[in-house]
Write a protein that holds these residues in place. Structure first.
Motif, PDB file in Angstrom:
ATOM      1  N   THR A  12      -7.424   3.070   1.730  1.00  0.00           N
ATOM      2  CA  THR A  12      -6.025   2.752   1.439  1.00  0.00           C
ATOM      3  C   THR A  12      -5.905   2.244   0.015  1.00  0.00           C
ATOM      4  OG1 THR A  12      -5.691   2.123   3.743  1.00  0.00           O
ATOM      5  CG2 THR A  12      -4.020   1.417   2.168  1.00  0.00           C
ATOM      6  N   SER A  66     -11.419   4.538   6.783  1.00  0.00           N
ATOM      7  CA  SER A  66     -10.050   4.370   6.306  1.00  0.00           C
ATOM      8  C   SER A  66     -10.086   3.972   4.840  1.00  0.00           C
ATOM      9  CB  SER A  66      -9.320   3.301   7.129  1.00  0.00           C
ATOM     10  OG  SER A  66      -8.019   3.091   6.615  1.00  0.00           O
ATOM     11  N   SER A  92      -3.131   6.946   2.727  1.00  0.00           N
ATOM     12  CA  SER A  92      -4.036   6.250   3.636  1.00  0.00           C
ATOM     13  C   SER A  92      -4.161   7.041   4.921  1.00  0.00           C
ATOM     14  CB  SER A  92      -3.510   4.839   3.931  1.00  0.00           C
ATOM     15  OG  SER A  92      -4.312   4.222   4.907  1.00  0.00           O
ATOM     16  N   THR A  98       0.838  -1.189   0.000  1.00  0.00           N
ATOM     17  CA  THR A  98       0.000   0.000   0.000  1.00  0.00           C
ATOM     18  C   THR A  98       0.869   1.233   0.000  1.00  0.00           C
ATOM     19  OG1 THR A  98      -0.095   0.059   2.410  1.00  0.00           O
ATOM     20  CG2 THR A  98      -1.804  -1.197   1.282  1.00  0.00           C
ATOM     21  N   SER A 102       1.289   4.427   2.070  1.00  0.00           N
ATOM     22  CA  SER A 102       0.873   4.994   3.348  1.00  0.00           C
ATOM     23  C   SER A 102       0.607   6.482   3.256  1.00  0.00           C
ATOM     24  CB  SER A 102       1.929   4.706   4.415  1.00  0.00           C
ATOM     25  OG  SER A 102       3.169   5.264   4.028  1.00  0.00           O
TER      26      SER A 102
END
Length: 692
Positions: free
Chosen positions: A400, A398, A390, A385, A387
């Motif tokens: 992401t 959330s 996110s 992912t 970050s």
């Protein structure tokens, strides 16, 4: 394209009216190119604002595969009564007669056939015919009478064997295929099935076949083995023809993607409502299969209309346990980058740190032509992912991005998820493309004219070829020469200590330069094209005092450079941020340095798709005139040309820059555009474009 041509021609003619009116279109494009434009069917994408992708359409996640709904062969199921064609001549009348006596009468006396009666065959027969029968009917009647007494008539080699039915197959019969009319007595037939498994066909035949009639169901070979008389086998085959049809073609199938609940959970609930164990008339009309990989449900039903009923119930059951509980959702991004979509959503639904504006480049800049370096430490980021995109807000939402699969991972409750997906439906849309065609047309006109007479006297003639005897003659007829060619006219007359040179020269040239850079770019994305040559430029030179010189060289990019960023509005108007640069190096001097002619344009314009507009233009006209000769004398009318020379120079440059944006809405328009470009190439073989 015709409009574009008219604009080019009219403007080119306008800027050249100071000299002579002329049409540069043919000169610039050529005959073949113009013919290709006139015959072209593609004049740019017509942008229809009413067809703005998915704004008013909901993304359909349900797939329907309707079937025919036919599961039997209706033609084979028609009632067909056979009729006897021959007139009967045999009458039977048995009143409790022993079975061996009946066999002897029919096989021995009437049909004159050899026969054997096995031990254990017994019984009594009561049967009578009201109307006479023929010989073709008597064998089926005998087989029927034997079956009443659990016996069978088997033809082996050249005779009939009458034996108990249970002993007729083993050691006496082998399977055979077809030839129904040629069968005699009790036989075993192998039947290949087309669509249905033999085990399933066995279940279908069980209510209609005699005990032991189905010998074996071979699923591996898709074969069914049947035993019986010719009449019985014919009846079994009629039944098989009715039901051996393509069930898959008849069944209707649907795939329904879930958004909130796992597929296993919804399948168990649907089975309780419509499954085979359900207590309602629809029990058994549906089959539900969970597709865990897709988080979807496959529904199979014999009725196409039932698929829509299943869809209604799946939508009703696809809801979270509680609006307050948080669930995990995975969305497959279709058109844009998952990282970008997650950034947009976090700007609205995310918490702190989600503002994408803070991620803009704030690094320092370096001087033009130089490259920068970076120094510092790095932290390894998870490959799964990003970050930076996110974040979790105070409500627990959330979002992401998963860059490897172009997905976004959403943690939210059902109500929040609906709001997020409403935004996704407006953001994750198929982007348009824009073809940017720029044309730089430059015409240079050069014209010069010079004429005059030059006199040389005495030693200035520098003519050593004249003999001393000739020097006593004074005049201009001693010797003469003339030159006519690309250098103009040069006429030389030589006498004693006298030389006269008459010069007349005129030069005219026309240079036309057409540059047509084109680039295809996604809407609201920057694209650039750079075609040219990197030339070396001596930068610094250092001498160490020992006749050794060290020089540094840098390379400078020349040619054509086009950088554009288009933006399309719903009406098809294209806003363009554009930077155009054309640089041409001159010949190198003694030191290896060059002058560079540079034409650069930076602008922002708005153009309708398919239209052509002028972005800029320049006209320069330099004229010069000079006169040299003997003071006062070279200005005398007519006679003044004998005492001097005149020169006239004219240089005119006409430059115009045009641009044409074309919106590409679908692959078909892109394909048509590729065909048009393929036809414009002259030095290369036409590009092969796949035809429909």
């Amino acid at each position: 394209m015709i409009k574009k041509l008219i604009i080019i021609c009219s403007i080119a003619g306008l800027v050249s009216c100071a000299t002579t009116q002329r049409d540069l279109s043919q000169e610039i494009y050529g005959d073949d190119y113009l013919k290709g434009i006139e015959s072209s069917k593609y004049s740019g994408a017509i942008f229809n604002g009413d067809e703005t992708t998915e704004e008013t359409k909901k993304k359909e996640k349900f797939e329907y595969y309707p079937g025919t709904g036919k599961f039997i062969d209706y033609k084979a199921a028609e009632n067909k009564n056979s009729t006897v064609s021959k007139k009967g001549e045999i009458t039977l009348n048995f009143e409790g007669d022993p079975l061996p006596m009946v066999v002897n009468l029919i096989l021995g006396e009437i049909l004159k056939e050899n026969y054997v009666i096995a031990p254990g065959v017994s019984g009594a027969v009561t049967f009578a015919t009201v109307k006479p029968i023929n010989k073709d009917q008597i064998i089926p009647i005998l087989e029927m009478l034997l079956s009443w007494n659990n016996a069978a008539l088997v033809f082996i080699e050249d005779r009939y064997h009458v034996m108990p039915r249970a002993e007729a197959i083993k050691g006496n019969l082998i399977p055979s295929f077809g030839h129904m009319e040629k069968r005699n007595g009790y036989t075993v037939m192998v039947v290949p099935l087309k669509y249905i498994a033999p085990a399933e066909m066995e279940k279908v035949l069980a209510p209609y076949a005699k005990e032991g009639a189905i010998v074996k169901a071979d699923n591996a070979r898709n074969l069914l083995f049947l035993s019986g008389t010719k009449r019985e086998l014919s009846m079994y085959m009629n039944t098989i023809n009715i039901f051996d049809v393509d069930w898959l073609e008849g069944m209707s199938t649907g795939i329904f993607t879930l958004e909130r609940v796992e597929s296993d959970t919804v399948v168990s609930e649907m089975e309780a409502i419509f499954g085979e164990g359900a207590d309602n008339p629809l029990a058994g009309m549906f089959r539900f299969m969970p597709l865990e990989r897709l988080n979807a449900i496959m529904v199979i039903t014999p009725q196409e209309k039932y698929l829509h009923k299943a869809e209604e119930w799946i939508k009703r059951l696809d809801r979270s346990d509680s609006e307050a509980s948080s669930n995990l959702y995975v969305y497959d991004v279709e058109n844009i980058k998952a990282d970008d979509l997650a950034g947009y959503l976090n700007d609205v639904f995310g918490g702190s740190g989600s503002n994408r504006s803070s991620q803009k480049d704030s690094s320092g800049k370096v001087a033009p032509g130089l490259s920068g370096k970076e120094i510092g430490s790095t932290t390894k980021k998870s490959p799964k992912t990003n970050s930076n995109r996110s974040s979790t807000n105070k409500d627990g939402i959330s979002i992401t991005p998963i860059e490897e699969n172009n997905q976004i991972l959403i943690s939210a409750n059902a109500q929040e998820y609906d709001a997020i997906m409403a935004a996704v439906a407006r953001l994750d849309v198929e982007p348009y493309q824009v073809l940017i065609e720029a044309k730089i047309i430059e015409v240079k006109l050069l014209d010069s004219n010079s004429s005059g007479v030059e006199w040389l006297f005495g030693s200035a003639t520098n003519d050593n070829e004249i003999s001393p005897a000739g020097r006593s003659f004074v005049g201009l007829t001693d010797r003469e020469s003339a030159t006519v060619g690309s250098g103009g006219l040069s006429y030389v007359l030589t006498g004693v200590d006298v030389k006269a040179t008459i010069n007349a020269k005129e030069t005219a040239s026309r240079t036309t330069v057409l540059s047509t850079p084109s680039v295809l770019v996604l809407n609201n994305k920057e694209a650039s094209i750079n075609v040219g040559t990197r030339i070396p430029i001596q930068d610094n030179s250092i001498s160490n005092g020992s006749n050794n010189t060290f020089s540094s060289v840098r390379y400078l990019q020349t040619g054509i450079k086009l950088t554009v960023t288009p933006r399309i509005n719903p009406g098809g108007l294209v806003y363009i941020e554009l930077q155009q640069e054309v640089s041409t190096p001159t010949a190198a001097d003694e030191s290896g340095n060059r002058d560079i002619d540079n034409r650069e344009l930076t602008t922002e314009i708005a153009v309708q798709s398919g239209e052509t507009v002028v972005m800029g233009g320049l006209i320069t006209d330099n004229r010069g005139q000079s006169s040299n000769g003997v003071p006062k004398l070279h200005k005398i009318p007519l006679l003044g040309n004998l005492f001097g020379s005149n020169a006239r120079d004219s240089e005119r440059t006409e430059l115009i820059v045009l641009i044409t944006p074309t919106v590409i809405q679908n692959p078909e328009q892109a394909k048509q555009l590729t065909k048009e470009y393929a036809n414009q190439f002259k030095g290369l073989k036409p590009l092969k474009v796949k035809k429909d």
